[in-house]
Design a protein around this motif. Sequence first.
Motif, PDB file in Angstrom:
ATOM      1  N   THR A   1       0.841  -1.205   0.000  1.00 27.06           N
ATOM      2  CA  THR A   1       0.000   0.000   0.000  1.00 27.06           C
ATOM      3  C   THR A   1       0.874   1.252   0.000  1.00 27.06           C
ATOM      4  O   THR A   1       0.632   2.199  -0.758  1.00 27.06           O
ATOM      5  N   ILE A   2       1.907   1.226   0.845  1.00 24.67           N
ATOM      6  CA  ILE A   2       2.749   2.421   0.949  1.00 24.67           C
ATOM      7  C   ILE A   2       3.488   2.669  -0.373  1.00 24.67           C
ATOM      8  O   ILE A   2       3.600   3.811  -0.837  1.00 24.67           O
ATOM      9  N   ASN A   3       3.936   1.610  -1.006  1.00 24.54           N
ATOM     10  CA  ASN A   3       4.626   1.774  -2.296  1.00 24.54           C
ATOM     11  C   ASN A   3       3.715   2.355  -3.368  1.00 24.54           C
ATOM     12  O   ASN A   3       4.086   3.278  -4.090  1.00 24.54           O
ATOM     13  N   GLU A   4       2.522   1.797  -3.448  1.00 25.67           N
ATOM     14  CA  GLU A   4       1.585   2.282  -4.462  1.00 25.67           C
ATOM     15  C   GLU A   4       1.197   3.736  -4.175  1.00 25.67           C
ATOM     16  O   GLU A   4       1.073   4.558  -5.087  1.00 25.67           O
ATOM     17  N   ALA A   5       1.043   4.042  -2.891  1.00 30.30           N
ATOM     18  CA  ALA A   5       0.697   5.417  -2.505  1.00 30.30           C
ATOM     19  C   ALA A   5       1.793   6.360  -2.983  1.00 30.30           C
ATOM     20  O   ALA A   5       1.530   7.431  -3.535  1.00 30.30           O
ATOM     21  N   SER A   6       3.015   5.941  -2.793  1.00 27.45           N
ATOM     22  CA  SER A   6       4.122   6.799  -3.150  1.00 27.45           C
ATOM     23  C   SER A   6       4.164   7.021  -4.670  1.00 27.45           C
ATOM     24  O   SER A   6       4.397   8.132  -5.149  1.00 27.45           O
ATOM     25  N   ARG A   7       3.875   5.968  -5.427  1.00 26.60           N
ATOM     26  CA  ARG A   7       3.848   6.101  -6.888  1.00 26.60           C
ATOM     27  C   ARG A   7       2.784   7.136  -7.292  1.00 26.60           C
ATOM     28  O   ARG A   7       3.030   8.039  -8.088  1.00 26.60           O
ATOM     29  N   ARG A   8       1.619   7.001  -6.697  1.00 28.85           N
ATOM     30  CA  ARG A   8       0.536   7.904  -7.066  1.00 28.85           C
ATOM     31  C   ARG A   8       0.815   9.337  -6.591  1.00 28.85           C
ATOM     32  O   ARG A   8       0.444  10.303  -7.250  1.00 28.85           O
ATOM     33  N   PHE A   9       1.476   9.445  -5.462  1.00 27.31           N
ATOM     34  CA  PHE A   9       1.801  10.775  -4.954  1.00 27.31           C
ATOM     35  C   PHE A   9       2.726  11.496  -5.932  1.00 27.31           C
ATOM     36  O   PHE A   9       2.566  12.687  -6.199  1.00 27.31           O
ATOM     37  N   HIS A  10       3.687  10.761  -6.482  1.00 25.08           N
ATOM     38  CA  HIS A  10       4.591  11.398  -7.432  1.00 25.08           C
ATOM     39  C   HIS A  10       3.872  11.847  -8.694  1.00 25.08           C
ATOM     40  O   HIS A  10       4.136  12.931  -9.217  1.00 25.08           O
ATOM     41  N   ALA A  11       2.932  11.043  -9.135  1.00 30.34           N
ATOM     42  CA  ALA A  11       2.149  11.457 -10.305  1.00 30.34           C
ATOM     43  C   ALA A  11       1.379  12.738  -9.979  1.00 30.34           C
ATOM     44  O   ALA A  11       1.253  13.655 -10.805  1.00 30.34           O
ATOM     45  N   PHE A  12       0.896  12.805  -8.762  1.00 38.86           N
ATOM     46  CA  PHE A  12       0.133  13.971  -8.319  1.00 38.86           C
ATOM     47  C   PHE A  12       1.020  15.218  -8.237  1.00 38.86           C
ATOM     48  O   PHE A  12       0.613  16.327  -8.598  1.00 38.86           O
ATOM     49  N   LEU A  13       2.271  15.005  -7.808  1.00 38.73           N
ATOM     50  CA  LEU A  13       3.175  16.158  -7.729  1.00 38.73           C
ATOM     51  C   LEU A  13       3.440  16.721  -9.127  1.00 38.73           C
ATOM     52  O   LEU A  13       3.605  17.932  -9.290  1.00 38.73           O
ATOM     53  N   ASP A  14       3.444  15.841 -10.114  1.00 39.46           N
ATOM     54  CA  ASP A  14       3.641  16.306 -11.491  1.00 39.46           C
ATOM     55  C   ASP A  14       2.390  16.965 -12.049  1.00 39.46           C
ATOM     56  O   ASP A  14       2.464  17.854 -12.890  1.00 39.46           O
ATOM     57  N   ASP A  15       1.231  16.465 -11.614  1.00 36.03           N
ATOM     58  CA  ASP A  15      -0.008  16.982 -12.187  1.00 36.03           C
ATOM     59  C   ASP A  15      -1.110  16.913 -11.126  1.00 36.03           C
ATOM     60  O   ASP A  15      -1.600  15.826 -10.794  1.00 36.03           O
ATOM     61  N   ARG A  16      -1.477  18.078 -10.603  1.00 30.40           N
ATOM     62  CA  ARG A  16      -2.457  18.112  -9.495  1.00 30.40           C
ATOM     63  C   ARG A  16      -3.827  17.571  -9.911  1.00 30.40           C
ATOM     64  O   ARG A  16      -4.682  17.338  -9.067  1.00 30.40           O
ATOM     65  N   ASN A  17      -4.045  17.418 -11.191  1.00 28.75           N
ATOM     66  CA  ASN A  17      -5.344  16.910 -11.618  1.00 28.75           C
ATOM     67  C   ASN A  17      -5.281  15.456 -12.060  1.00 28.75           C
ATOM     68  O   ASN A  17      -6.213  14.946 -12.675  1.00 28.75           O
ATOM     69  N   THR A  18      -4.206  14.769 -11.730  1.00 31.32           N
ATOM     70  CA  THR A  18      -4.071  13.397 -12.197  1.00 31.32           C
ATOM     71  C   THR A  18      -5.207  12.507 -11.695  1.00 31.32           C
ATOM     72  O   THR A  18      -5.648  12.634 -10.542  1.00 31.32           O
ATOM     73  N   ALA A  19      -5.657  11.611 -12.552  1.00 29.45           N
ATOM     74  CA  ALA A  19      -6.725  10.684 -12.171  1.00 29.45           C
ATOM     75  C   ALA A  19      -6.214   9.639 -11.180  1.00 29.45           C
ATOM     76  O   ALA A  19      -6.995   8.908 -10.587  1.00 29.45           O
ATOM     77  N   LEU A  20      -4.886   9.576 -11.008  1.00 34.76           N
ATOM     78  CA  LEU A  20      -4.344   8.592 -10.084  1.00 34.76           C
ATOM     79  C   LEU A  20      -4.576   8.963  -8.618  1.00 34.76           C
ATOM     80  O   LEU A  20      -4.442   8.132  -7.735  1.00 34.76           O
ATOM     81  N   LEU A  21      -4.882  10.230  -8.391  1.00 36.62           N
ATOM     82  CA  LEU A  21      -5.069  10.620  -6.993  1.00 36.62           C
ATOM     83  C   LEU A  21      -6.336  11.449  -6.783  1.00 36.62           C
ATOM     84  O   LEU A  21      -6.286  12.645  -6.494  1.00 36.62           O
ATOM     85  N   PRO A  22      -7.488  10.777  -6.907  1.00 37.67           N
ATOM     86  CA  PRO A  22      -8.741  11.485  -6.656  1.00 37.67           C
ATOM     87  C   PRO A  22      -8.826  11.904  -5.181  1.00 37.67           C
ATOM     88  O   PRO A  22      -8.168  11.310  -4.322  1.00 37.67           O
ATOM     89  N   ALA A  23      -9.633  12.938  -4.927  1.00 37.26           N
ATOM     90  CA  ALA A  23      -9.699  13.511  -3.574  1.00 37.26           C
ATOM     91  C   ALA A  23     -10.000  12.470  -2.499  1.00 37.26           C
ATOM     92  O   ALA A  23      -9.511  12.567  -1.381  1.00 37.26           O
ATOM     93  N   ASP A  24     -10.801  11.458  -2.859  1.00 37.67           N
ATOM     94  CA  ASP A  24     -11.208  10.484  -1.839  1.00 37.67           C
ATOM     95  C   ASP A  24     -10.058   9.666  -1.252  1.00 37.67           C
ATOM     96  O   ASP A  24     -10.201   9.128  -0.160  1.00 37.67           O
ATOM     97  N   ILE A  25      -8.963   9.524  -1.972  1.00 39.07           N
ATOM     98  CA  ILE A  25      -7.875   8.737  -1.382  1.00 39.07           C
ATOM     99  C   ILE A  25      -6.663   9.601  -1.019  1.00 39.07           C
ATOM    100  O   ILE A  25      -5.616   9.087  -0.631  1.00 39.07           O
ATOM    101  N   ARG A  26      -6.812  10.911  -1.137  1.00 44.28           N
ATOM    102  CA  ARG A  26      -5.628  11.749  -0.894  1.00 44.28           C
ATOM    103  C   ARG A  26      -5.137  11.664   0.543  1.00 44.28           C
ATOM    104  O   ARG A  26      -3.948  11.509   0.795  1.00 44.28           O
ATOM    105  N   LYS A  27      -6.073  11.737   1.471  1.00 44.62           N
ATOM    106  CA  LYS A  27      -5.636  11.674   2.877  1.00 44.62           C
ATOM    107  C   LYS A  27      -4.861  10.379   3.121  1.00 44.62           C
ATOM    108  O   LYS A  27      -3.791  10.382   3.735  1.00 44.62           O
TER     109      LYS A  27
END
Length: 885
Positions: free
Chosen positions: A686-712
């Motif tokens: 879980t932590i690894n996948e979270a980190s992958r998605r977080f990096h995508a989010f840092l590149d693009d705040r609107n990425t579909a990989l990090l919808p608001a519901d799982i951001r926390k």
Amino acid sequence: MEQFKGQPRLPKFAVPKRYDIRLKPDLTACKFGGSVAVDLDIVADTRFIVLNAAEISVNAGSVSFTHQDSSKVFKPSKVEIFEEDGILVLEFGETLPFGLGDLAISFEGILNENMKGFYRSTYEHNAEKKNMAVTQFEPVDARRCFPCWDEPAWKATFKITLADVPSELVTLSNMPVVEEKVDGHLKTVSYLESPIMSTYLVAIVVGLFDYVEDHTSDGVKVRVYCQVGKANQGKFALSVAVRTLELYKEYFAVPYSLPKLDMVAIPDFSAGAMENYGLVTYRDAALLFDEQHSAASNKQSVAIVVAHELAHQWFGNLVTMEWWTHLWLNEGFATWVSYLATDNLFPEWQIWTQFLDECTGGLRLDALEESHPIEVEINHADEVDEIFDDISYTKGAFLIRMLQSYLGAECFQRSLASYIRKHASSNAKTEDLWAALEEGSGEPVNKLMNSWTQQKGYPVVSVKIKDQKLEFDQTQFLSSGSQGDVQWIVPITLCCGSYNARKSFPLQTKSGTLDIKEFLGCSIAETGSRGSNENNALCSWIKVNVDQTGFYRVKYDEELADKLRNAIENKYLSATDRFGVLDDSFALSMARQQSFASLLTLLGAYREELDFTVLSNLITTSYKLARIAADAVPELMDLINQFLIGLLQYSAQKLGWDPKPGESHLDAMLRGEILAALAVFGHDLTINEASRRFHAFLDDRNTALLPADIRKAVYVAVMQRVSTSNRSGYESLLRVYRETDLSQEKNRILSSLALCPDPIITLEVLNFLLTSEVRSQDAIMGLSVSSKGRETAWMWLKDNWEHISNTWGSGFLITCFVTAIVAPFASIEKVKEIDEFFKARPNPSITRTLKQSIERVHINAKWVQSVDSEKNLADVVKELVHRKY
Ligand code: BES
Ligand code: ZN
């Protein structure tokens, strides 16, 4: 004059009828001037007029009382404010004549930064920092804006004028504008006179805003005011408000009583929201909803908060508690009815099931010896803030729900409507509500309810099966494990799975029995011919407190508990009942009435659970038990974490990481909770996948990989890997925090940061909370630290206590610091340390909370000791981990 000091309530010399208030706020200098003219009825022989005022300077020369009939003007010989009591005493040279007169006073004050009285909040507009002027008067702070009879029972009408305000600003008050005069860059706005109301509901807002507008079917104009450029974010709350007003009009059988309703987002706001009559104020995060960046859980809170504040427009504003002792009538009722409204608007949210988890605070707080009765004596204005607690809100709401379920929904509603009609524009006490319900139902409501509202605590009902009889026995439930000898009239309900049989009866004495044959009798006859001597075996499981409608806990004997666990495993119980068994079991384990091993075994029965509320409770339960286990049996922690991770696998796999097209609101919320829990329990994948998605989010705040519901969840996961040698996740989160202008996003980040396992980072985070980058109401979000950061947080609290109590000391926010940082400790040595520290720094606004927190530390300490001495725990955990899920 001294005789008026130290009194809980104002003397009844004069009755205010109407206030004409003129205020001149200066947003640049952060001060205000004003004058008030009060129509008074002198009703006693007196040389004194005693009213409330605090932190304002009254211009003594301006004070005069003009008797209406004779036009005689009386000037006081002495004018004095007693700050500690918040009273203003006017002494006259002669006795004032009976009857009506006009009291005139002018005064000055500052727009303070404490979020109470008349205060300033700040915001940015075109990259420039600006001030707005806002009021927050509940419970006892109208006196900080103008001299008044600042108690809920002194209702009067209010005519408000705002003078010399920059003409580009929006000015709002309870009523619509009646006249606006522009003079160059300044304007003077006066408002229609209000209906009669209490002082704590008066409100004023002056600042720059955009708004969205709609109206109800009977023409009430509803607006949501937001920061300039954010009007779209007000649309969701607007639609909830319009629909809720219409619903309440039906439910209470009385229309909303004002011509308009405004709702405003205020950036600095100490509570979540405030029900000012016709001008409801909110924190940004409680009102605004951004389609893309807000989460489903944010949407739900907005709906509940709006429904709550609008309920107060009837319950609170139209019918007002007579005194703060009856605060629960306001808050308990608004809480209950907000769920009723939300359920009506969004049935798919299953909000009544969620109610059990969201309102479980009442059961937890009321299990402390340091709890208080719902109807609580209030002897000083300082004491009011602390009773806006889980007893008034959630125990109150639970009791209303219990009574509604006992009397039936229809009868309950009818009686409520007649209560509202009878006490409209007036005040009421708890017994007035009981009287209306008693009249409407023919049931002895007063007798039934007094044991619940006039004494603290609640019962645990033990149920045993013996000789084909069920034996019920009530004792007070205390988390400390002690037993009180108080009793209640307990509405017992029970159901038996195999026969679909149900029964309810009030337990009026300490114990009672029920013949199983009698209970199952008709059901057995219906299902066939099995012999009565098989009753014990036939009755496959029995659940008491069906649907958790009663405010009590249930302790089953071993046989009944085993059967229930089986029933859960086999999915025979409703979600509310599955919730109840789990929550009671956790509480009983904490009170050492049940072993830790049996609690863990019960958790195992939930491995295929998919209900949002049940899982949320399971997750919070798991956090808490992991904390206790970490202290008691650190050597078992790896196994326990493995077990907890295993428990969540089934639901985690069902939900995955990405939202499914058209999935339910509840699944969207559940995903976030499960992923966060997996991260906290150290699940690497879980932590690894979270980190992958977080990096995508840092590149693009609107990425579909990090919808608001799982951001926390992702932020929490990122913080699990942060340490002094690997700070990048933390720094990226701070960057996101600084960039976003959405408070819900900021809050998600704040509530994740301190969960970092590295205490040095925890300290940095805690220090960050004290900077000007965090609004003071939001700082408390960052106080939930990981177990490893507990000691650091306590040192930090001690080091910064002076600053903290100066900044947060004048409201209920200060209590959050104590609860969050003190209560998680679990050793007797700590109790001594905490006690000594606070003894040297007495502070009346945390007295009650501190006692409660210390009691919790005692409870935790005893729990840790008893878990430590459970002999078979290691074997039970191993066996649970090795069971195949
Ligand atoms: N009347 C309260 C606001 C309040 C709280 C004033 C404490 C003074 C002290 C308001 O109606 C309220 O209860 N707000 C809640 C939100 C609600 C959804 C539980 C809040 O502020 O948390
Ligand atoms: Zn409320």
